[in-house]
Design a protein around this motif. Structure first.
Motif, PDB file in Angstrom:
ATOM      1  N   MET A   1       0.772  -0.784  -0.052  1.00 19.22           N
ATOM      2  CA  MET A   1       0.164   0.020   0.116  1.00 19.22           C
ATOM      3  C   MET A   1       0.694   0.936  -0.066  1.00 19.22           C
ATOM      4  SD  MET A   1      -1.020   0.108   3.797  1.00 19.22           S
ATOM      5  CE  MET A   1      -0.368  -1.053   5.049  1.00 19.22           C
ATOM      6  N   VAL A   2       0.082   2.307  -0.403  1.00 19.99           N
ATOM      7  CA  VAL A   2       0.834   3.311  -1.015  1.00 19.99           C
ATOM      8  C   VAL A   2       0.497   4.013   0.550  1.00 19.99           C
ATOM      9  CG1 VAL A   2       1.590   5.517  -2.432  1.00 19.99           C
ATOM     10  CG2 VAL A   2       1.818   3.304  -3.149  1.00 19.99           C
ATOM     11  N   ARG A   3       1.298   4.651   0.972  1.00 21.19           N
ATOM     12  CA  ARG A   3       0.744   5.639   2.389  1.00 21.19           C
ATOM     13  C   ARG A   3       0.137   6.599   2.265  1.00 21.19           C
ATOM     14  NH1 ARG A   3       1.272  10.632   4.070  1.00 21.19           N
ATOM     15  NH2 ARG A   3       3.076  10.859   3.100  1.00 21.19           N
ATOM     16  N   SER A   4       0.559   6.886   0.715  1.00 19.84           N
ATOM     17  CA  SER A   4      -0.707   9.263   0.831  1.00 19.84           C
ATOM     18  C   SER A   4      -1.778   8.610   0.579  1.00 19.84           C
ATOM     19  CB  SER A   4       0.003   9.520  -0.278  1.00 19.84           C
ATOM     20  OG  SER A   4       0.443   8.825  -1.076  1.00 19.84           O
ATOM     21  N   ARG A   5      -2.368   7.488   0.138  1.00 17.34           N
ATOM     22  CA  ARG A   5      -3.619   7.039  -0.231  1.00 17.34           C
ATOM     23  C   ARG A   5      -4.434   6.735   0.866  1.00 17.34           C
ATOM     24  NH1 ARG A   5      -0.719   6.539  -4.414  1.00 17.34           N
ATOM     25  NH2 ARG A   5      -1.651   6.600  -6.669  1.00 17.34           N
ATOM     26  N   LEU A   6      -3.632   6.555   2.087  1.00 18.61           N
ATOM     27  CA  LEU A   6      -4.347   5.949   3.186  1.00 18.61           C
ATOM     28  C   LEU A   6      -4.557   7.130   5.082  1.00 18.61           C
ATOM     29  CD1 LEU A   6      -2.614   2.178   4.460  1.00 18.61           C
ATOM     30  CD2 LEU A   6      -4.396   3.138   2.660  1.00 18.61           C
ATOM     31  N   MET A   7      -3.412   7.895   4.460  1.00 15.40           N
ATOM     32  CA  MET A   7      -3.676   9.253   4.986  1.00 15.40           C
ATOM     33  C   MET A   7      -2.574  10.313   4.638  1.00 15.40           C
ATOM     34  SD  MET A   7      -0.912   7.407   8.704  1.00 15.40           S
ATOM     35  CE  MET A   7      -1.471   6.988   8.601  1.00 15.40           C
ATOM     36  N   SER A   8      -3.846  11.254   5.456  1.00 16.95           N
ATOM     37  CA  SER A   8      -2.688  13.055   5.326  1.00 16.95           C
ATOM     38  C   SER A   8      -1.777  12.946   5.767  1.00 16.95           C
ATOM     39  CB  SER A   8      -3.412  13.991   5.776  1.00 16.95           C
ATOM     40  OG  SER A   8      -3.461  14.511   7.815  1.00 16.95           O
ATOM     41  N   ASP A   9      -0.851  13.887   5.201  1.00 18.12           N
ATOM     42  CA  ASP A   9       0.783  13.892   5.229  1.00 18.12           C
ATOM     43  C   ASP A   9       0.792  14.255   7.148  1.00 18.12           C
ATOM     44  OD1 ASP A   9       1.821  13.138   2.961  1.00 18.12           O
ATOM     45  OD2 ASP A   9       2.422  15.380   2.352  1.00 18.12           O
ATOM     46  N   ALA A  10      -0.012  15.546   7.586  1.00 20.72           N
ATOM     47  CA  ALA A  10       0.401  15.951   8.847  1.00 20.72           C
ATOM     48  C   ALA A  10      -0.013  14.761   9.489  1.00 20.72           C
ATOM     49  CB  ALA A  10      -0.966  16.798   8.851  1.00 20.72           C
ATOM     50  N   ARG A  11      -1.206  13.803   9.088  1.00 21.32           N
ATOM     51  CA  ARG A  11      -1.480  12.808  10.170  1.00 21.32           C
ATOM     52  C   ARG A  11      -0.374  11.989  10.600  1.00 21.32           C
ATOM     53  NH1 ARG A  11      -6.312   8.674   9.242  1.00 21.32           N
ATOM     54  NH2 ARG A  11      -6.050   6.957  10.871  1.00 21.32           N
ATOM     55  N   PHE A  12      -0.428  11.219   9.223  1.00 23.95           N
ATOM     56  CA  PHE A  12       1.089  10.792   9.100  1.00 23.95           C
ATOM     57  C   PHE A  12       2.460  11.106  10.017  1.00 23.95           C
ATOM     58  CE2 PHE A  12       4.932   8.839   6.602  1.00 23.95           C
ATOM     59  CZ  PHE A  12       4.510   7.268   7.431  1.00 23.95           C
ATOM     60  N   GLU A  13       2.788  12.336   9.970  1.00 20.73           N
ATOM     61  CA  GLU A  13       3.902  13.183  10.783  1.00 20.73           C
ATOM     62  C   GLU A  13       3.617  12.022  12.350  1.00 20.73           C
ATOM     63  OE1 GLU A  13       6.250  16.282   8.524  1.00 20.73           O
ATOM     64  OE2 GLU A  13       4.105  16.578   9.130  1.00 20.73           O
ATOM     65  N   ARG A  14       2.457  12.545  12.349  1.00 19.68           N
ATOM     66  CA  ARG A  14       2.517  11.829  13.854  1.00 19.68           C
ATOM     67  C   ARG A  14       2.557  10.196  14.587  1.00 19.68           C
ATOM     68  NH1 ARG A  14      -1.751  15.791  13.136  1.00 19.68           N
ATOM     69  NH2 ARG A  14      -3.191  14.132  12.928  1.00 19.68           N
ATOM     70  N   SER A  15       1.991   9.708  12.878  1.00 20.53           N
ATOM     71  CA  SER A  15       1.973   8.709  13.993  1.00 20.53           C
ATOM     72  C   SER A  15       3.347   7.628  13.837  1.00 20.53           C
ATOM     73  CB  SER A  15       1.793   8.063  11.916  1.00 20.53           C
ATOM     74  OG  SER A  15       3.113   7.810  11.394  1.00 20.53           O
ATOM     75  N   ALA A  16       3.715   6.599  14.565  1.00 20.35           N
ATOM     76  CA  ALA A  16       4.620   5.811  15.030  1.00 20.35           C
ATOM     77  C   ALA A  16       5.494   5.502  14.155  1.00 20.35           C
ATOM     78  CB  ALA A  16       3.832   4.434  16.463  1.00 20.35           C
ATOM     79  N   LEU A  17       4.244   4.739  12.976  1.00 16.28           N
ATOM     80  CA  LEU A  17       4.267   4.087  12.034  1.00 16.28           C
ATOM     81  C   LEU A  17       6.566   5.198  11.176  1.00 16.28           C
ATOM     82  CD1 LEU A  17       5.943   2.047   9.170  1.00 16.28           C
ATOM     83  CD2 LEU A  17       3.819   2.817   7.709  1.00 16.28           C
ATOM     84  N   PHE A  18       5.610   7.033  10.881  1.00 13.36           N
ATOM     85  CA  PHE A  18       7.293   7.587  10.496  1.00 13.36           C
ATOM     86  C   PHE A  18       7.737   7.520  11.896  1.00 13.36           C
ATOM     87  CE2 PHE A  18       7.989  12.481  10.381  1.00 13.36           C
ATOM     88  CZ  PHE A  18       8.329  12.203   9.416  1.00 13.36           C
ATOM     89  N   ASN A  19       7.295   7.884  12.649  1.00 17.62           N
ATOM     90  CA  ASN A  19       8.989   8.457  13.211  1.00 17.62           C
ATOM     91  C   ASN A  19       9.420   7.481  13.748  1.00 17.62           C
ATOM     92  OD1 ASN A  19       8.241  11.586  15.078  1.00 17.62           O
ATOM     93  ND2 ASN A  19       5.765  10.557  14.591  1.00 17.62           N
TER      94      ASN A  19
END
Length: 141
Positions: free
Chosen positions: A1-19
């Motif tokens: 899955m391509v992440r940007s199709r699942l959630m916004s950039d702002a929400r992604f930057e707060r996620s454990a996966l991103f951090n």
């Protein structure tokens, strides 16, 4: 899955996966694949920096085509690791036996010799190494 199709950039930057995964890899855009195998479960995350473009459907499709091969490779690695661990345990157990144990193949090449067997071979009484093959020092032996 391509992440940007699942959630916004702002929400992604707060996620454990991103951090915990993507940001330490100096990435921002990511594509993730989950592999469920009989002996293990794993995830593959491929990252790109913010300066690069996001992953498209074609890239996702290419990743999808190599997943079976990656899965087979991981499964094989997992099985080999277990076999090596079992072999090490068996070798350790055979080395604790006081009796000499020698395992040979059809050509009498030594596949395994425990410590007592190695000492007997080094002493040269009865059995010896002829190249890499086991042989006797004379017909009677």
């Amino acid at each position: 899955m391509v992440r940007s199709r699942l959630m916004s950039d702002a929400r992604f930057e707060r996620s454990a996966l991103f951090n915990d995964v993507v940001r330490p890899a100096k990435g921002f855009y990511s594509i993730t694949a989950r592999l469920e195998l009989p002996s293990l479960s794993s995830m593959l995350v491929v990252c790109r920096s913010r300066q690069a473009s996001d992953f498209d459907r074609q890239t996702a499709a290419r990743l999808q085509t190599i997943l079976p091969l990656l899965g087979h490779s991981l499964e094989l690695q997992h099985r080999l690791q277990h076999a090596e661990q079992a072999s090490a345990r068996l070798t350790d157990a055979l080395n604790r036996v006081d009796t000499g144990i020698i395992v040979v193949d059809q050509a009498a090449r030594i596949l395994f010799a425990n410590h007592p067997a190695e000492m007997l071979l080094a002493a040269g009484r009865g059995m010896r190494l002829d190249g890499h093959a086991l042989s006797t020092s004379d017909y009677a032996a």
